[in-house]
Design a protein around this motif. Structure first.
Motif, mmCIF file in Angstrom:
data_model
loop_
_atom_site.group_PDB
_atom_site.id
_atom_site.type_symbol
_atom_site.label_atom_id
_atom_site.label_comp_id
_atom_site.label_asym_id
_atom_site.label_seq_id
_atom_site.Cartn_x
_atom_site.Cartn_y
_atom_site.Cartn_z
ATOM 1 N N ILE B 118 8.441 -1.283 -37.103
ATOM 2 C CA ILE B 118 8.549 -0.332 -35.989
ATOM 3 C C ILE B 118 10.024 -0.060 -35.655
ATOM 4 O O ILE B 118 10.439 1.081 -35.467
ATOM 5 N N ALA B 119 10.812 -1.138 -35.623
ATOM 6 C CA ALA B 119 12.252 -0.980 -35.327
ATOM 7 C C ALA B 119 12.926 -0.099 -36.382
ATOM 8 O O ALA B 119 13.758 0.754 -36.047
ATOM 9 N N ASP B 120 12.543 -0.296 -37.644
ATOM 10 C CA ASP B 120 13.126 0.513 -38.720
ATOM 11 C C ASP B 120 12.740 1.980 -38.542
ATOM 12 O O ASP B 120 13.590 2.876 -38.658
ATOM 13 N N PHE B 121 11.455 2.228 -38.228
ATOM 14 C CA PHE B 121 11.002 3.608 -38.015
ATOM 15 C C PHE B 121 11.764 4.238 -36.856
ATOM 16 O O PHE B 121 12.261 5.371 -36.950
ATOM 17 N N ARG B 122 11.893 3.484 -35.755
ATOM 18 C CA ARG B 122 12.582 4.032 -34.578
ATOM 19 C C ARG B 122 14.051 4.323 -34.856
ATOM 20 O O ARG B 122 14.591 5.320 -34.385
ATOM 21 N N SER B 123 14.690 3.467 -35.618
ATOM 22 C CA SER B 123 16.114 3.711 -35.872
ATOM 23 C C SER B 123 16.286 4.942 -36.763
ATOM 24 O O SER B 123 17.232 5.702 -36.615
ATOM 25 N N LYS B 124 15.304 5.169 -37.664
ATOM 26 C CA LYS B 124 15.351 6.396 -38.474
ATOM 27 C C LYS B 124 15.191 7.635 -37.593
ATOM 28 O O LYS B 124 15.898 8.627 -37.784
ATOM 29 N N GLN B 125 14.254 7.562 -36.645
ATOM 30 C CA GLN B 125 14.017 8.694 -35.752
ATOM 31 C C GLN B 125 15.244 8.962 -34.879
ATOM 32 O O GLN B 125 15.620 10.112 -34.666
ATOM 33 N N ALA B 126 15.868 7.899 -34.410
ATOM 34 C CA ALA B 126 17.065 8.042 -33.574
ATOM 35 C C ALA B 126 18.200 8.679 -34.375
ATOM 36 O O ALA B 126 18.916 9.552 -33.877
ATOM 37 N N ALA B 127 18.315 8.253 -35.626
ATOM 38 C CA ALA B 127 19.372 8.810 -36.487
ATOM 39 C C ALA B 127 19.120 10.287 -36.736
ATOM 40 O O ALA B 127 20.050 11.097 -36.760
ATOM 41 N N LYS B 129 17.476 12.370 -34.745
ATOM 42 C CA LYS B 129 17.779 13.102 -33.503
ATOM 43 C C LYS B 129 19.275 13.287 -33.323
ATOM 44 O O LYS B 129 19.745 14.348 -32.957
ATOM 45 N N ALA B 130 20.007 12.222 -33.590
ATOM 46 C CA ALA B 130 21.463 12.278 -33.445
ATOM 47 C C ALA B 130 22.040 13.346 -34.366
ATOM 48 O O ALA B 130 22.930 14.107 -33.987
ATOM 49 N N LEU B 131 21.477 13.403 -35.572
ATOM 50 C CA LEU B 131 21.933 14.381 -36.555
ATOM 51 C C LEU B 131 21.612 15.797 -36.093
ATOM 52 O O LEU B 131 22.437 16.707 -36.207
ATOM 53 N N ALA B 132 20.389 15.964 -35.550
ATOM 54 C CA ALA B 132 19.948 17.282 -35.096
ATOM 55 C C ALA B 132 20.766 17.753 -33.897
ATOM 56 O O ALA B 132 20.981 18.943 -33.706
#
Lengths: 176, 134
Positions: B118-127, B129-132
Motif C-alpha cells: 500500500i505504501a509503495d502504491f501511495r508513493s507512486k500516486q504521490a509522485a 500528482k507531483a509530476l502533474a
C-alpha cells in the motif's frame, strides 16, 4: 540455555578450529561412554548419559556457523531470533527473491547446469559472509552487546543457507 | 509441528501466486522478509482509479505458514478499497489459519507485506500528482 562453548571446553570464538572441535567432542564422548559406567551406580550412569547428550548437542551447535554465531550473541546478551533482529535490507530481499525465482525456473527447465551455477555463486557469497563475520567477531569485545553489529550478516547467512538447502534438494531431484 | 487444515489447504493450493508489473502506476509492491528464518515474501496489489484492489498476487519462499498467510492475504485483498485493506491485521490472519504461537510471525510478515504494498502504491500516486502539478 547451556553455553555450548563451556560444555565442550573450547574458547568462545567464531573462528573455531574444526579439527580441535572434533577432537574435544571425541575425547569427551569417549570419557562419557556408557561402557565406562557399566558398573557405576545408577545415579552416576544417568549423569554421564545426560552429560553425553549435552556434549553432542553442543557439538552440533558449534559445528554450524549460524548456530555458533547465535550462541556467541546470546552469551553476550544480544537477543537473537524472530522480532529481535533488524529487518533485512531491501537489496538483500530483492536479490534473494530473484535468485530463488531463477532457481525455480531452472528446476522447471530441468536445467542442472544452471542449478549448479546458481549454487556455486551463492557458495562464494557464503564464504565471503563467513569471513567477514569472523573479522567482526574477532575485533569486537566478545562479551558486549556491541556484537549486535553482526546481526545483518547473520540474517544474510540464513538466507544463503535457505537457498543452498533448496538448491541441493533440486539437484538431488534432477540427478535421480 | 502439525499444520492446521487451513494452512495445508493454502499450501497445497496457493491462491494468486504470480507477479504484477511493478512499473505499472496502478501496482503497489511489498517485499518483506524474516531474517531469523530466511523467508522472503512479495505481495502486489493492482488498484483501480476508484481506489479498489482489482487484483493481488504473491510469491513467498518460506514455510507453509508463511505461504498460507500471504495466500490468504491476497484472497482478502481483492475487492477491498485501500482503506479497508489497511484494516487487515495479522491477528485476523493468524486466527483464520489457526496459527500456533511459534508461527504468529508469519502472519506479521503478511501484514507487513500488505502495508508495504500500500505504501509503495501511495508513493507512486504521490509522485504522479507531483509530476502533474509541475
Amino acid at each position: 540455555m547451556i553455553d555450548p562453548f563451556q560444555t565442550l571446553g573450547v574458547e568462545a570464538r567464531f573462528d573455531l578450529d574444526p579439527d580441535e572441535l572434533a577432537r574435544r567432542h571425541r575425547d569427551l564422548s569417549r570419557a562419557l561412554h556408557p561402557d565406562r559406567y557399566a558398573g557405576a551406580p545408577a545415579a552416576e550412569r544417568r549423569l554421564s548419559l545426560s552429560r553425553a547428550i549435552e556434549v553432542n548437542d553442543a557439538f552440533r551447535v558449534l559445528k554450524d556457523p549460524i548456530r555458533r554465531a547465535e550462541a556467541l550473541l546470546r552469551r553476550a546478551g544480544v537477543p537473537v531470533g524472530e522480532t529481535a533482529e533488524p529487518k533485512p535490507s531491501p537489496d538483500l530481499l530483492m536479490e534473494m527473491m530473484e535468485r530463488r525465482e531463477e532457481l525455480g525456473d531452472a528446476r522447471r527447465r530441468k536445467d542442472l547446469v544452471a542449478v549448479r551455477a546458481l549454487t556455486e555463486a551463492i557458495r562464494v557469497r557464503e564464504r565471503e559472509v563467513l569471513a567477514s563475520m569472523g573479522r567482526q567477531f574477532a575485533v569486537s569485545d566478545p562479551d558486549s552487546t556491541k556484537l549486535a553489529v553482526v546481526l545483518p550478516e547473520l540474517g544474510e547467512l540464513r538466507y544463503l543457507r535457505r537457498f543452498l538447502d533448496e538448491a541441493s534438494a533440486i539437484e538431488e531431484e534432477l540427478t535421480t | 509441528m502439525a499444520y492446521s487444515e487451513k494452512v495445508i489447504e493454502h499450501y497445497e493450493n496457493p491462491r494468486n501466486v504470480g507477479t504484477l508489473d511493478k512499473n505499472d502506476e496502478h501496482v503497489g509492491t511489498g517485499l518483506v522478509g524474516a531474517p531469523a528464518c530466511g523467508d522472503v515474501m512479495r505481495l502486489q496489489i493492482k488498484v483501480s482509479d476508484a481506489g479498489v484492489i482489482e487484483d493481488a498476487k504473491f510469491k513467498t519462499f518460506g514455510c507453509g505458514s508463511a505461504i498460507a498467510s500471504s495466500s490468504l492475504a491476497t484472497e482478502w485483498l481483492k475487492g477491498k478499497t485501500i482503506d479497508e485493506a489497511e484494516q487487515i491485521k495479522n491477528s485476523m490472519i493468524a486466527e483464520e489459519l489457526h496459527l500456533p504461537p511459534v508461527k504468529i510471525h508469519c502472519s506479521v510478515l503478511a501484514e507487513d507485506a500488505i502495508k508495504s504494498a500500500i505504501a509503495d502504491f501511495r508513493s507512486k500516486q504521490a509522485a504522479k500528482k507531483a509530476l502533474a502539478g509541475q
